[in-house]
Scaffold this motif. Sequence first.
Motif, PDB file in Angstrom:
ATOM      1  N   GLY A 107     -14.861 -11.912 -14.589  1.00 18.27           N
ATOM      2  CA  GLY A 107     -13.835 -12.447 -15.472  1.00 18.27           C
ATOM      3  C   GLY A 107     -12.877 -13.286 -14.683  1.00 18.27           C
ATOM      4  O   GLY A 107     -12.975 -13.409 -13.456  1.00 18.27           O
ATOM      5  N   GLY A 108     -11.905 -13.853 -15.386  1.00 16.47           N
ATOM      6  CA  GLY A 108     -10.833 -14.515 -14.655  1.00 16.47           C
ATOM      7  C   GLY A 108     -11.053 -15.992 -14.482  1.00 16.47           C
ATOM      8  O   GLY A 108     -11.928 -16.418 -13.752  1.00 16.47           O
ATOM      9  N   CYS A 151     -12.620  -4.348 -21.035  1.00 12.65           N
ATOM     10  CA  CYS A 151     -11.657  -5.420 -21.286  1.00 12.65           C
ATOM     11  C   CYS A 151     -12.174  -6.256 -22.441  1.00 12.65           C
ATOM     12  O   CYS A 151     -13.381  -6.451 -22.578  1.00 12.65           O
ATOM     13  CB  CYS A 151     -11.492  -6.291 -20.043  1.00 12.65           C
ATOM     14  N   THR A 208      -8.104  -7.954 -26.109  1.00  8.85           N
ATOM     15  CA  THR A 208      -7.323  -8.432 -24.972  1.00  8.85           C
ATOM     16  C   THR A 208      -6.614  -9.727 -25.340  1.00  8.85           C
ATOM     17  O   THR A 208      -7.188 -10.581 -26.008  1.00  8.85           O
ATOM     18  CB  THR A 208      -8.232  -8.644 -23.743  1.00  8.85           C
ATOM     19  N   ASP A 265     -11.844  -9.384 -22.824  1.00  7.05           N
ATOM     20  CA  ASP A 265     -12.540 -10.535 -22.266  1.00  7.05           C
ATOM     21  C   ASP A 265     -13.652  -9.989 -21.401  1.00  7.05           C
ATOM     22  O   ASP A 265     -13.409  -9.392 -20.354  1.00  7.05           O
ATOM     23  CB  ASP A 265     -11.591 -11.402 -21.435  1.00  7.05           C
ATOM     24  N   LYS A 301      -0.175 -12.502 -23.432  1.00  7.68           N
ATOM     25  CA  LYS A 301      -0.448 -12.278 -22.012  1.00  7.68           C
ATOM     26  C   LYS A 301       0.439 -13.195 -21.190  1.00  7.68           C
ATOM     27  O   LYS A 301       0.493 -14.394 -21.445  1.00  7.68           O
ATOM     28  CB  LYS A 301      -1.927 -12.580 -21.760  1.00  7.68           C
ATOM     29  N   TYR A 347      -4.289  -7.253 -16.894  1.00  9.50           N
ATOM     30  CA  TYR A 347      -4.357  -7.330 -18.362  1.00  9.50           C
ATOM     31  C   TYR A 347      -5.614  -6.713 -18.955  1.00  9.50           C
ATOM     32  O   TYR A 347      -5.999  -7.051 -20.069  1.00  9.50           O
ATOM     33  CB  TYR A 347      -4.244  -8.782 -18.809  1.00  9.50           C
ATOM     34  N   GLY A 348      -6.242  -5.857 -18.227  1.00 12.36           N
ATOM     35  CA  GLY A 348      -7.554  -5.423 -18.692  1.00 12.36           C
ATOM     36  C   GLY A 348      -7.562  -4.192 -19.580  1.00 12.36           C
ATOM     37  O   GLY A 348      -8.569  -3.515 -19.683  1.00 12.36           O
ATOM     38  N   ARG A 390     -16.880  -5.767 -13.017  1.00 11.41           N
ATOM     39  CA  ARG A 390     -18.082  -5.335 -13.735  1.00 11.41           C
ATOM     40  C   ARG A 390     -19.346  -5.720 -12.993  1.00 11.41           C
ATOM     41  O   ARG A 390     -19.690  -6.881 -12.901  1.00 11.41           O
ATOM     42  CB  ARG A 390     -18.084  -5.973 -15.135  1.00 11.41           C
ATOM     43  N   CYS A 401      -5.261 -10.747 -12.572  1.00 14.80           N
ATOM     44  CA  CYS A 401      -5.516  -9.350 -12.926  1.00 14.80           C
ATOM     45  C   CYS A 401      -5.785  -8.522 -11.675  1.00 14.80           C
ATOM     46  O   CYS A 401      -6.801  -7.835 -11.564  1.00 14.80           O
ATOM     47  CB  CYS A 401      -6.638  -9.226 -13.946  1.00 14.80           C
ATOM     48  N   CYS A 449     -11.640  -9.189 -10.563  1.00  9.27           N
ATOM     49  CA  CYS A 449     -10.450  -8.623 -11.226  1.00  9.27           C
ATOM     50  C   CYS A 449     -10.504  -7.105 -11.466  1.00  9.27           C
ATOM     51  O   CYS A 449     -11.441  -6.430 -11.075  1.00  9.27           O
ATOM     52  CB  CYS A 449     -10.262  -9.319 -12.564  1.00  9.27           C
ATOM     53  N   LEU A 450      -9.471  -6.622 -12.157  1.00  5.54           N
ATOM     54  CA  LEU A 450      -9.373  -5.201 -12.533  1.00  5.54           C
ATOM     55  C   LEU A 450     -10.611  -4.708 -13.275  1.00  5.54           C
ATOM     56  O   LEU A 450     -10.893  -3.515 -13.285  1.00  5.54           O
ATOM     57  CB  LEU A 450      -8.152  -4.999 -13.438  1.00  5.54           C
ATOM     58  N   SER A 451     -11.310  -5.614 -13.935  1.00  2.49           N
ATOM     59  CA  SER A 451     -12.566  -5.226 -14.575  1.00  2.49           C
ATOM     60  C   SER A 451     -13.706  -5.727 -13.704  1.00  2.49           C
ATOM     61  O   SER A 451     -14.329  -6.743 -13.988  1.00  2.49           O
ATOM     62  CB  SER A 451     -12.653  -5.811 -15.982  1.00  2.49           C
TER      63      SER A 451
HETATM   64  S1  SF4 Z   1      -9.286  -7.769 -16.382  1.00  4.00           S
HETATM   65 FE1  SF4 Z   1     -10.665  -9.439 -15.741  1.00  4.00          FE
HETATM   66  S2  SF4 Z   1     -11.849  -9.931 -17.580  1.00  4.00           S
HETATM   67 FE2  SF4 Z   1     -10.036  -8.767 -18.243  1.00  4.00          FE
HETATM   68  S3  SF4 Z   1      -8.472 -10.336 -18.735  1.00  4.00           S
HETATM   69 FE3  SF4 Z   1      -8.202  -9.744 -16.586  1.00  4.00          FE
HETATM   70  S4  SF4 Z   1      -9.400 -11.281 -15.420  1.00  4.00           S
HETATM   71 FE4  SF4 Z   1     -10.098 -11.339 -17.556  1.00  4.00          FE
END
Ligand code: SF4
Lengths: 225, 320
Positions: free
Chosen positions: B149-150, B64, A86, B66, A112, A137-138, B278, B186, B274-276
């Motif tokens: 994340g984030g 992801c 990423t 990250d 990014k 961005y995941g 988790r 995200c 976020c999109l991930s």
């Molecule tokens: S999806 Fe979540 S963990 Fe992945 S870059 Fe975006 S904010 Fe960070």
Amino acid sequence: MEHSGKPNKIRLSTNPTNEALSKLKIGDIVYLDGVVYTGREGVYMRAIEDGEPIPMDLPAESAANFHCSPAAVQNEDGSFNMGAVTATASFRFSKWIGAWFKMSGAKLILGKGGMSPEDYKKHFVPNGAIYLTTVGYGTGALLGRGVKQVRALHWRKELGLAQAIWVIEVENFGPFIVESDLEGNSLFERENAKIAENLSKAYEGTRPAVLKRFGETDDRKDELI
Amino acid sequence: MISIDLIQQTAETLMDKAAIEIPDDYLDGLKKTASQEDGDLSSFVLQAMLENYQAAKEDRRAMCGDTGCPRWYVKMGNEAQIEGGAIALEAALRRATANATNGVPLRPNRVHPLWRTDHDNNVGIGAPEIEYGFEPGGDWVDLITVHKGGLFGTDYRMLFPSDGIEGIKRFYLDCLVAFGKRGLACQPAIIGIGLGGSKDTCMVLGKRAACLRVVGDKNPDPKIAALEDEFKELGNSIGMGAMGFVGKSMVIDCNIEVGYCHTGGMQMSVHAFCLSSRRAVARVFGDGRVEYRTDPDWFTDYQRRDTVEWNIPENQTKSA
Ligand code: SF4
């Protein structure tokens, strides 16, 4: 323009010709073939500020600089296990990007969130380079799939795993979105401007807070109430 | 007695699941959002995300690159006895975090704030966070891991009763717009809002509202539930979608949690998961059973109780 249909999908070499780049429009989807290398503040400082020679033949080996630290481990036998990939936010590297173009001959900056319109005008356009943003961005697992193998790892000792130069062979590596074109137009700027037009509608019926915060006034001597 | 080996083993499995498998409630929510999105670029991003979740599961790789900051929420039934006690439990969770960081692999994100020391295992001072809750009855412990994340997408503001709902809406929109540009948060995300408490508890409530409630569930106060719906709608009407492109997918769901606050104030916090998104959960029982799930089910009636005494419902007096 407003409703341009499904975005175009394009396969692009990591050493693209000027002709190939000139065909790309902001908002196009790109998948890369060839070799990319990671390089962020650690690399920029070492190469530009400390004057250390770059341990690669650039741009012959690759013209694609990726702002990224992969989720990867180096195994004891020296091989690599690269999981997800990423990108990291690029706006922080503005300070070095001009000198880096001179030094590396990069044509593609991958990262990014894009860089500023000033950076595009001042540094990208004169060097015939464009910016490709990662998606989401995941989308780390998809990008991880496009990695064929790690070809080399440079400056690992000097910079550590996260900041080192990872040289990665890629195939159908993506998706990326064209954020800036050869003329320096920016997709994010275009979208921000469109959204800004309607913002006041979303804010209808709301009220500014009774107690202000610094930043909502520019004068630090102001009272906040 | 709940076996400590079983706890560590379960915790390692949870670390792996959280990093790789997107929870079904979020996935369904995102699919629904994707089917309604008509911005071309925003739609493309959502489709790519759906493919990404699939790729992560097929390849067993983190969704992801990250992988966020792993943390633990532990909820204990009142009858639960853990082998070695709470100290052994914390050690097991720290070990599981370190082992999984190298095993999955996860990105060793956790560093010392000043010296940037990295133990390469996501363990350090105060990391991973371990928070506790308790529940009447029950010889079990719930292990919940969240890898949020984030760096963007979270904020706090001290509002006052006179700010009213209009002020709450304003701060909510400010947060979404600020973090949504260029997609820094995200989005589309599960948005958690904390109202009341004090500054620290307000942040905790909002974060838990984002990370420990699932898409689709409602606050039991019907007026708050109505606000949740209204805020979801409001977020999706800004005109912004995934990555800050023109669109209407900002919010997969909006969850609000409240706590009693000082009579003069109205604290508010906003958090974007976020999109991930988790999270992974397991209930480990005294008899050795383990049940995996993705709903933390944190906010029970007991957690939200507002009375001095709590009368345990009949069906909860003995092991659940
Ligand atoms: S999806 Fe979540 S963990 Fe992945 S870059 Fe975006 S904010 Fe960070």
